[in-house]
Structures are given as C-alpha cells and as structure tokens.
Design a protein around this motif. Sequence first.
Motif, PDB file in Angstrom:
ATOM      1  N   ASN A 266      -7.702 -13.446 -15.565  1.00  0.00           N
ATOM      2  CA  ASN A 266      -8.190 -14.246 -16.652  1.00  0.00           C
ATOM      3  C   ASN A 266      -8.773 -13.026 -17.486  1.00  0.00           C
ATOM      4  N   LEU A 267      -8.397 -12.951 -18.722  1.00  0.00           N
ATOM      5  CA  LEU A 267      -8.936 -11.682 -19.538  1.00  0.00           C
ATOM      6  C   LEU A 267      -9.836 -12.154 -20.547  1.00  0.00           C
ATOM      7  N   PHE A 280      -7.085 -14.223 -30.226  1.00  0.00           N
ATOM      8  CA  PHE A 280      -6.784 -15.378 -29.070  1.00  0.00           C
ATOM      9  C   PHE A 280      -7.838 -16.608 -29.113  1.00  0.00           C
ATOM     10  N   GLU A 281      -6.759 -17.522 -28.989  1.00  0.00           N
ATOM     11  CA  GLU A 281      -7.938 -19.011 -28.735  1.00  0.00           C
ATOM     12  C   GLU A 281      -8.196 -19.143 -27.487  1.00  0.00           C
ATOM     13  N   TRP A 317      -3.600 -17.259 -32.201  1.00  0.00           N
ATOM     14  CA  TRP A 317      -3.359 -17.466 -33.804  1.00  0.00           C
ATOM     15  C   TRP A 317      -2.506 -16.217 -34.269  1.00  0.00           C
ATOM     16  N   GLN A 318      -1.211 -16.592 -34.740  1.00  0.00           N
ATOM     17  CA  GLN A 318      -0.504 -15.761 -35.451  1.00  0.00           C
ATOM     18  C   GLN A 318      -0.319 -15.663 -36.829  1.00  0.00           C
ATOM     19  N   VAL A 327      -0.816 -19.561 -37.626  1.00  0.00           N
ATOM     20  CA  VAL A 327      -0.226 -20.674 -36.964  1.00  0.00           C
ATOM     21  C   VAL A 327      -0.713 -20.525 -35.324  1.00  0.00           C
ATOM     22  N   LEU A 328      -1.034 -21.598 -35.021  1.00  0.00           N
ATOM     23  CA  LEU A 328      -1.366 -21.691 -33.269  1.00  0.00           C
ATOM     24  C   LEU A 328      -0.326 -21.349 -32.483  1.00  0.00           C
ATOM     25  N   VAL A 329      -0.155 -20.457 -31.461  1.00  0.00           N
ATOM     26  CA  VAL A 329       1.006 -20.350 -30.840  1.00  0.00           C
ATOM     27  C   VAL A 329       0.320 -20.727 -29.334  1.00  0.00           C
ATOM     28  N   ASP A 330       0.879 -21.508 -28.557  1.00  0.00           N
ATOM     29  CA  ASP A 330       0.283 -21.942 -27.202  1.00  0.00           C
ATOM     30  C   ASP A 330       1.308 -22.023 -26.281  1.00  0.00           C
ATOM     31  N   LEU A 331       1.249 -21.047 -25.343  1.00  0.00           N
ATOM     32  CA  LEU A 331       2.430 -20.964 -24.375  1.00  0.00           C
ATOM     33  C   LEU A 331       1.999 -21.147 -23.075  1.00  0.00           C
TER      34      LEU A 331
END
Length: 719
Positions: A266-267, A280-281, A317-318, A327-331
């Motif tokens: 976990n970073l 990073f969110e 957040w991109q 834009v929030l990117v959730d992977l």
Amino acid sequence: MNPRLLLFIILLLLQTQAYAQTTIQGKVLDEKGLPLPGTNIQLKGSYDGATSNQDGSYQFETAEVDAQVLIYKFLGFKTQELNISIKPNSNEIQPIYLIEEITEMNSVTISAGAMEASDERKSVILKPLDIVTTPSAMGDIMGAFQTLPGTSTVGNDGRLFVRGGDASEVGIYIDGMRVGNAYGTTAGNVPTRTRFNPNLFKGTFFSTGGYSAEYGQALSSALALNTKDLSIRSQGDLSIMSVGGGYSHTLANEKQSITASANYFNLAPYQGLIKQEIDFEAAPNGWDIEVAAQKKTGENGLLKIMARTESGGMQLWQPIPGSDRKVLVDLKNNYNYAQANWRTALKKDWTIFTGISYSKNLDKIAYDSLLIERRNELIHIKGTAIKDFSDRLSAKFGIEHFIHPFSEKLLNEGLGREFDDRETYLFTEWDFYFNKDLVFRGGLRGGASSVSNEEWLDPRFSVAYQLKDKGQLSLAAGSFHQLPVENFRVLNTNLQNSESNHLILNYLFTKEGFTFRAETFYKSYDQLVTFEGTLDNPQVLQNGGSGFAKGIDFFFRDRKTFKDTDYWITYSFVDSKRSFNKYQTEVQPSFAPKHNISVVVKHFVPSLKSLIGGSFAYNDGYSYTNPNMDNSEMNSKTKSFQNLSLSWSYLPKPNVIIHLACTNVLGRDNVFGYTFSPKANTDGIFESIPQGQIAPRFVFLGVFLTFSKDKTANQLNNL
C-alpha cells in the motif's frame, strides 16, 4: 631320425611360432583429415597398443593373431572400435577417422537474438542475482531487462518494449506456458510491474528476435521464465518494506519441496511522506497469495505446480487538457494464475514435457460515470517431445492449444461484446551439428484461429559458427505472426494476424570475466491494425498498416578488471517507422526512441559487508504529435530521458539483508509525451498536459530476514 629328437624339434618350432611378433601400423585422423597426435590405440583384451605421433601415425607389435578389435580413444572424440584380422609379419591398417564428440560445453551455441540469464549456461548475459540487484529495476524483472540491448525505457509504462515494437508484441512464458496479463493493470501514467516475484525463477531466456519455433503470437520478442527445481533447504523469509511486507515459507527434502507466500503493499503511507505529481484519491494497493511445489517422479521426472491469486486497485484524478475539471478514475483488478507441468527423460534418448496453465484477469474501471468490466481468460495446453538421435542431431516436436475468451461490458448501459477464440499450433525444430564449431537450426510453426478463420505457417532458421578463440557469429531469420490485441479484436473479429519478418546477425565474444556482444537486425511489419478516430474510441479497424525496424546493439560486461566490481554498458540504435493505430503515414512510434544507453555498476565492499550499485539510463526522447505546429504526424520530440539510480545492500548478519534504493536521484523532470485538448482555445492553441513521472524520485527501503536451522541462509539462496 630319433623320434625323441623329432618331437623336440616340432615343439621348438611351435613355441617359436607362438612367440612370433606381428607389426600393426596405421594413422589416426579427424573428420577433416588432420592428424590426431596422442590418440590411444589398444588391442581389446590385451596390453598391446601405442600412442599416435605428431603426424597421427602409430605402430606396435603383438603376438595376437586372427580376428581382433582395435580400440581408438582420444579426449573430445568418440571412442571407436575397428574389427581387424591379424596376419603374419606386418599389418597395414587403413587410416581411421575419429568423430568429434559434441557436448554443451565445447560446442557453439546460437546467440542471434538470444540472451540467457541462468547459472547453467555458458553464454550468459545476466544471472538471476543481477535481476534483483540492478538499482533501477527495484526488484522488477522487466526493470532489469530494460538495461539489456534491444530494449527501450518507457518510464510511464513499465512494460518491456523491444526493437521498435510495443509491449504487447512480447510473449511471456513461465516454464514454457504462456502467461495471460503478466503485468498488473494500471491507469493514467502510473507505470506497471510484472506480477511475479523474481525469487520464483532460477533463470530466464530473453530473445529480441528470431526465436524458436516453440514460441508464437509475438512479433518482437519472447521472454521465457524458468521456475526453480527442488528448493535446497527449509526456511522462512520475512520482508518488511517501505511499501508493504510479506512472508514466505519453504519446506524441502530430497524428493519434494513447497513454498507458500503472502504479500501486501500500500503506497499510501509512502505517498503521505513524498509529494506526488499525480493526484491520487486512493494510492495503489494490493495483496497476493502464491504457492509453488516441486516433486521428483521416478529417476528422471520432475512435476511442478504453482498457483497465484491477487487483488489490487487505485483511484486517481485525471486532469483534462484545456479545463480545470478532473475526472475520477477508479480501478479494481482481480487476477488468478495456475499451472502444472511435468518433464521426464525416457529410454532411447527421448524427453517429454506436458503442461497446462490458466490465466484469468478481471478489471472493473469507473471513469467518471462510465462503468466498464473487462474479463480476459487464457487456457494453454501443451505437449512436446525431444529426441536426441545422436550428439549431432536432435529434434523437437510439439502441439499446443489455446482457449481464449474475452469480454467487456458497459454496466450502466447493459451493453457488451465478446469473442471466444480457439487457437491450435503444431511446431517442430531440428538442430544439426556439422561439428562443434558449426550448428544449424531449422524450425516450422503452423497455427489456426477459429475466430479469424485463418491459418498460417512460420518458417524459421538460424546458424552459428565458432571463430576459434575469437568468438562466434550467428545468423537468424524467420517469419512471425500475432493476432491483434483483445480490445481491437472484440470490435472487429474479422481482423487477421499481423506479420513480421526478422533478419539478425550477431557476434558474441566471451572469456573469463568479459562478455562482448554486437548485433544488427532488420524487421519488416505487415498487416498492422489501423483505425479512424482515437485510441479510446477506434472506428473502422482493419489490417492496413506496415513498417520496419532496423538498427544495431552493443553490450559489454566486465567482471575482472576492477576488484570486486561488476559493470555492463549497453547501447542500442533503433530506426523504426510504422503506419499503425490512427497514423496514416509511417511514423516513429512514441515508444521507440532511436538512441538508448544503459550503464550498470556494482561494487562489493567486504569490510562493510555491502554491495553498492548505480545505474544510468538515457534515450534521446519520445516522439509525439503537436497540433500547434503543423498537420504532420509525430512532428515533435520530448527532451532526452535520463535516470540515475543508486542502491546499497547491507548484510549485517548472514540471514539479514537491508536494501536501500533510489531512482532518478538527480530529480530530472522526465516527460514522455503530451496529451492535447481535442479543440483549440480562443487563441487558436491546443492546450496540453505533460505525461510525466508520478514523482521526481522513488525511494525504497526493505529489510529481509531469513529463518533456518543453520542461521546462515538468506533470500539470496532463492536465486
């Protein structure tokens, strides 16, 4: 005459005849007709014999008569027996030609396009230990291979790019079985890593082209990772790192071993201390569990089983070019891999291999309000048989079958698309040694795909010649096919194979402590996938692209000149042009810099029980299209990429390793390209956002402890 006198004369004559000596003479030559001085010649079942002279001649006397067997022995040549009939007086034997015995250690090896990392081969470029001690690699297998000739460093990607090809053109195998989705899923400009721990492997085979007919569906390269055989001892290994931790435990005896491991990373804590360039969110995080077992079967067999499951993800957040909005990117990613393989040697010089592997990757991606689910599976079933007809001729025969379903869905819209391919391959490869200095390899690979309804045939050959004490030359050529990547095939299942033809000329020189390698190559590309629109929304996909890649590589490694110091230097020049994706003309791809330089230095300081390392990587920049300049494609280039990395490994005790490493020590602002807004602003300018590093530097600290009975083992024993 007195009968007693007559009997005495007869017995005397018989005794004289019994001790009469007959001369045997001849000459011993090699296959080229050159004399073989020092050959041992002996009559079978007696002490009579001789050693050949400088001109190969020999001569000796014997009291043996009639049918006999002469035995010829010379180191490095096959022992030969000759049936003769000894007659009174002198016997002239016809010249005997001994056949050179060819072994792995005295014969030439094909090195065109091939680089091995193992402790078992003589023409080794890197050893397994080098992979984890290369400062810039940070323990990643691909990071270490990016210091080798023919590769390009694409810092915001992390995958392996070879000689003008993109990362999807590199086939990755574990114990001969194809691995699906070998890299972790990532987003934005966050570089990825291979999923597998380098401690799993005893060696690797990396081919930059012209590789064996056993491997297919890769236009540029094949990377074969070979797992360990039986572990040498029972031990436990604890890892405490700045980004997480893990534990593995091994149980071993003479016939079987098993290793189980669990890891978590976990970073978030690290990123809380070090400022990041990406917003990073939720920092990258994940866990994995892995089991690997080995068991001897019979006298010559070995069964290997391994399984892995992992899960991870990130949120970021991109930014959008020309807008303050992000834009929030959730992977989220889930991955499973399992395989079993068995190898054994049979009678009459047959070796067989059977294996099955299964890869499953599931990605769940939320891009703003868009929800995407992507599922990718790969089942690989394979069998090979190797027959050694002699030490000069061997053949490999193989068959493999792939089951490859792929699907992607838009969850909110209830839309989906998929394909389910069945691919079957047959291959054969023959090695013929004319002598220990000259070997020829010819191969043929045929394939068929149920989805594309296509069949193809790939001929391949290579030859190597030993230049005595001056190294060796190798030449390789062949044809290679690869089906398009899944996200293109699912849009158009009629897409056919792309094709590449390789031609490689290699020179390799090795002696104790030194390795020099030079290689020039040419690759053609045909039937590459092209489309209209953007990469995120491709339209009208077809096999309309073509191109080429040509260049030269140099590699030099020195482990002898400086005491306790090992270093290697790599330079690669690649001139690559291709029309592909959205490009209408042949352009230099963004992932193919022309000039690539890598320097790695490692120095051991015995008094400090420390290994100090440094590595430097350079390329001349990445091409990109700047719409503010003109209408031409790939009309700009970023500044050069430079990365100086340092590392320090300290062994305070035999079972404790402390490792500290830092990439990009000088904090250079490396840029890999730019993302432009689709429309110009009111001033007529297309605004852009640089694609850069997630942080100026990355610092890693790890403590590795090993628990075993003798207290001297450490994690280096696993390599």
